[in-house]
Design an enzyme around this catalytic site. Structure first.
Site, mmCIF file in Angstrom:
data_model
loop_
_atom_site.group_PDB
_atom_site.id
_atom_site.type_symbol
_atom_site.label_atom_id
_atom_site.label_comp_id
_atom_site.label_asym_id
_atom_site.label_seq_id
_atom_site.Cartn_x
_atom_site.Cartn_y
_atom_site.Cartn_z
ATOM 1 N N TYR A 10 34.082 67.108 54.107
ATOM 2 C CA TYR A 10 32.776 67.108 53.459
ATOM 3 C C TYR A 10 32.969 66.896 51.961
ATOM 4 C CZ TYR A 10 28.524 68.774 51.251
ATOM 5 O OH TYR A 10 27.404 68.858 50.477
ATOM 6 N N GLU A 21 26.118 63.079 48.473
ATOM 7 C CA GLU A 21 26.686 63.813 49.598
ATOM 8 C C GLU A 21 27.310 62.807 50.569
ATOM 9 O OE1 GLU A 21 23.995 66.137 52.079
ATOM 10 O OE2 GLU A 21 25.287 67.882 51.799
#
Lengths: 395, 297
Positions: free
Chosen positions: A117, A205
């Site tokens: 992530y 993101e």
């Protein structure tokens, strides 16, 4: 402002941030051709909407079709595209009404060994950007933060100098990457941080950020949000805006210089100032009502803005009463009332209107309201206004 | 007897030849003249390229350093448009201004990060941006708030919002409380002066007997303020947080007012303030009463 994944990846690629090969498709035939161009043996067909959760989301018209699918042939790509394009994708982030899919992104399939992530935001307390990484790729970061906060690594970096290579290595080693992947990260991470700063992002993101079989770090996703205040210096980004993804009434409000957010209640509000507008919503709720919107007409609301604001509020079919709350500071109350009365006339009010005014020339303004003979309910203070508008709803 | 703005304050306006810059300089000058007859508090302005001219009696200078040298100003009020505002703030700091009040709304966050970096070694204090400014009632106002709703008194106000601060001042007036100084810190995610710095100033100010803290959703500045109040503030504090009904992920007017990832909610901020002994009003209609109640405890 938000953009689509494929647009984000185009910007990434141009900025030297590694992404997989991908092709935009707007018809099933284009999707099939894209598969052939990419050369197989596998590819991923991805719905392009601004909301997340696409892989687990499904279509209203085709309940067994997912928003992101793995395909093994051009024909399979074509068939899936046919079931996706023009249909409505519902994900955890779209709400039950869903979003129509008009564009697909067909991407090469890769042999993935790690899913990580990556997020970048501006940390208000640190007063600078911070790079956030986790070994738990594919999971919502909020979930990771709640259950295993030790798996979240955060590395503040200097907006001017960027992320130093040693910081990239520090993260890569902490994530347990092998030697080839560390070298790839050393290049990838500073690039994405520079992208964040150069493009005035408020959030980037990448979930998942992947490590391929040959040790390369690539962005498999791209969720980019830009600072609206900085769009004046990014004309290339403004050109990527997709109005179909935005609430039409919010777009209309922004064009008039109003700040409007649609909510699900039935009491419309028109207020000057963001803090007072938020408080007015709170006040309505506190007295048993439900606000239909946030609307800030700004400090110097003129008649055109007030008229447009009323039109936007009344265009919402849920609205059964309207509360106007104005604290006239520099803007005098009598001017606001004359704008209000003219707007009232033009718009043709068909629901009860409660008006609370305070500030400069308030006495004159109240007299004008009374003298107008309109069925406008005057309120003396915030609490009185909330009680009256909730009561008007039942009447 | 107050913080930030006193009888020694002398102000120039950066961006004085723009519409709002001039209008509000005139309003501020009129308020100061009422409070301190015969004293020139607003002494000029700066617009690069228009030096040597005057606008409605205000001398205009090309640079802040020149304006400071010729007028003796120690404070700058900034109305420069967003694309150029960060530069204007840094110029004011470099010229030796002690207090910089940035009213401008819409400065990019990255620009504010550069401002913060550029001001690290400066002794200048920045209030704002995206704020109504600072007022010491009965002395002077530097900003866009209406002067007459603020009465001289002993309550310090610290707020992220403009009109909500006017509302608070008006409610305080109704319960017989005036203000020592009211400060708008602004609604942007990155700003010049924090709640904590102002809490410290009000705690140390002999003219302040109670403090009203007005916050809103987004970030965790109010939680940090609550921690500080618990350990350092002995004066009575009341508070209010706007945005209890705001949906997550949506920007509510102010760039900073956004709940993201479940953090920055009104509920968590209110709980933090209550745990620090602050009298928190649930309703925006109860800010005056909450302050009065805090003062009586």
């Amino acid at each position: 402002m938000k953009i689509h994944e494929y647009q984000g990846k185009q910007l990434f690629r141009a900025a030297g941030v590694a992404v997989p090969q991908g092709i935009v498709a707007k018809t099933p035939e284009e999707a099939a051709r894209a598969f052939e161009t990419l050369g197989g043996p596998i590819a991923v067909v991805k719905s392009q909407i601004h909301a997340g959760g696409r892989g687990k989301g499904s279509f209203k018209e085709q309940p067994d079709q997912r928003g992101v699918v793995l395909v093994r042939s051009a024909e399979e790509a074509r068939q899936n595209a046919d079931r996706m394009l023009g249909n409505t994708l519902v994900t955890i982030q779209t709400g039950e009404e869903g979003k129509q899919v008009n564009t697909l992104f067909v991407e090469q399939g890769l042999k993935i060994v790690r899913e990580l992530y990556l997020g970048i935001v501006v940390d208000r307390e640190v007063g600078g950007p911070v790079l956030i990484m986790s070994s738990e790729g594919g999971m919502e970061i909020e979930e990771v933060a709640a259950h295993s906060p030790e798996k979240i690594l955060s590395e503040p970096f200097d907006a001017v100098a960027g992320l130093y290579p040693y910081q990239a290595r520090k993260l890569a080693y902490a994530l347990g990457l092998d030697a080839t992947a560390v070298r790839s990260a050393e290049k990838f991470l500073p690039q994405i941080c520079r992208f964040f700063v150069n493009y005035d992002c408020s959030m980037v993101e990448i979930n998942p950020l992947i490590i391929t079989e040959d040790g390369q770090m690539l962005a498999l996703d791209a969720k980019v949000t830009f600072d609206d205040n900085a769009l004046f210096r990014h004309k290339d980004v403004v050109a990527l805006r997709d109005l179909a993804e935005e609430d039409p009434s919010e777009v209309r409000a922004a064009d008039t210089g109003l700040s409007y957010v649609k909510l699900n209640g039935n009491i419309g509000c028109l207020v000057n100032g963001a803090g007072l507008a938020m408080s007015t919503m709170d006040l309505i709720k506190l007295h048993g009502g439900e606000p239909a919107n946030f609307l800030d007409v700004g400090g110097g609301a003129n008649e055109d803005q007030v008229t447009e604001a009323f039109r936007i509020i009344l265009a919402d079919k849920n609205v059964k009463a309207v509360l106007v709350n104005i604290f006239g500071g520099i803007m005098r109350c009598d001017i606001i009332v004359s704008a209000l009365l003219n707007a009232y006339e033009k718009v043709g009010f068909n629901v009860p209107l409660v008006v609370r005014l305070e500030g400069t020339n308030v006495d004159k303004a109240r007299e004008m309201l009374l003298a107008s003979g309109r069925a406008i309910i005057a309120a003396s203070d915030l609490t009185d206004a909330a009680q009256k508008v909730v009561k008007a709803l039942g009447a | 007897m107050s913080i930030l703005v006193s009888k020694a304050t002398r102000v120039i306006t950066q961006g004085i030849t723009g519409n709002s810059g001039l209008f509000h300089s005139q309003q501020c000058r009129a308020y100061a003249a009422e409070c301190q007859p015969g004293v020139d508090v607003f002494v000029g302005g700066v617009t690069p390229g228009k030096g040597g001219t005057t606008v409605d009696g205000f001398p205009v200078f090309n640079s802040v350093i020149e304006a400071r040298k010729k007028t003796g100003a120690n404070t700058s009020m900034i109305f420069v448009p967003p694309p150029f505002c960060a530069d204007a703030i840094l110029e004011a700091a470099d010229a030796g201004m002690e207090l910089i009040v940035a009213i401008t709304e819409g400065i990019p966050v990255m620009d504010m990060l550069r401002v913060r970096r550029g001001m690290e070694k400066s002794s200048a204090r920045l209030i704002g941006p995206n704020c109504p400014g600072v007022i010491t009632p009965g002395v002077a106002k530097i900003g866009i708030m209406p002067g007459y709703i603020h009465k001289p008194g002993t309550i310090g106000i610290i707020s992220k919002s403009g009109t909500l601060t006017y509302e608070a001042a008006w409610q305080l007036g109704r319960v017989g409380l005036g203000q020592s100084t009211a400060v708008g810190i602004g609604g942007d995610p990155i700003n010049g002066t924090s709640y904590i710095e102002l809490l410290k100033m009000f705690q140390d100010d002999p003219g302040t007997e109670g403090i009203l803290v007005i916050g809103e959703i987004g970030g965790s500045a109010e939680q940090a303020a609550a921690e500080y109040i618990k350990s350092h503030v002995t004066k009575p504090v009341a508070g209010f947080i706007a945005g209890q009904t705001a949906p997550p992920g949506k920007r509510m007017g102010h760039a900073g007012a956004i709940i993201s990832g479940g953090a920055g909610t009104a509920t968590e901020k209110m709980a933090a303030l209550r745990a620090a002994g602050v009298v928190v009003s649930d309703s925006p209609g109860g800010m005056g009463d909450a302050m009065k109640q805090a003062m009586q405890r």
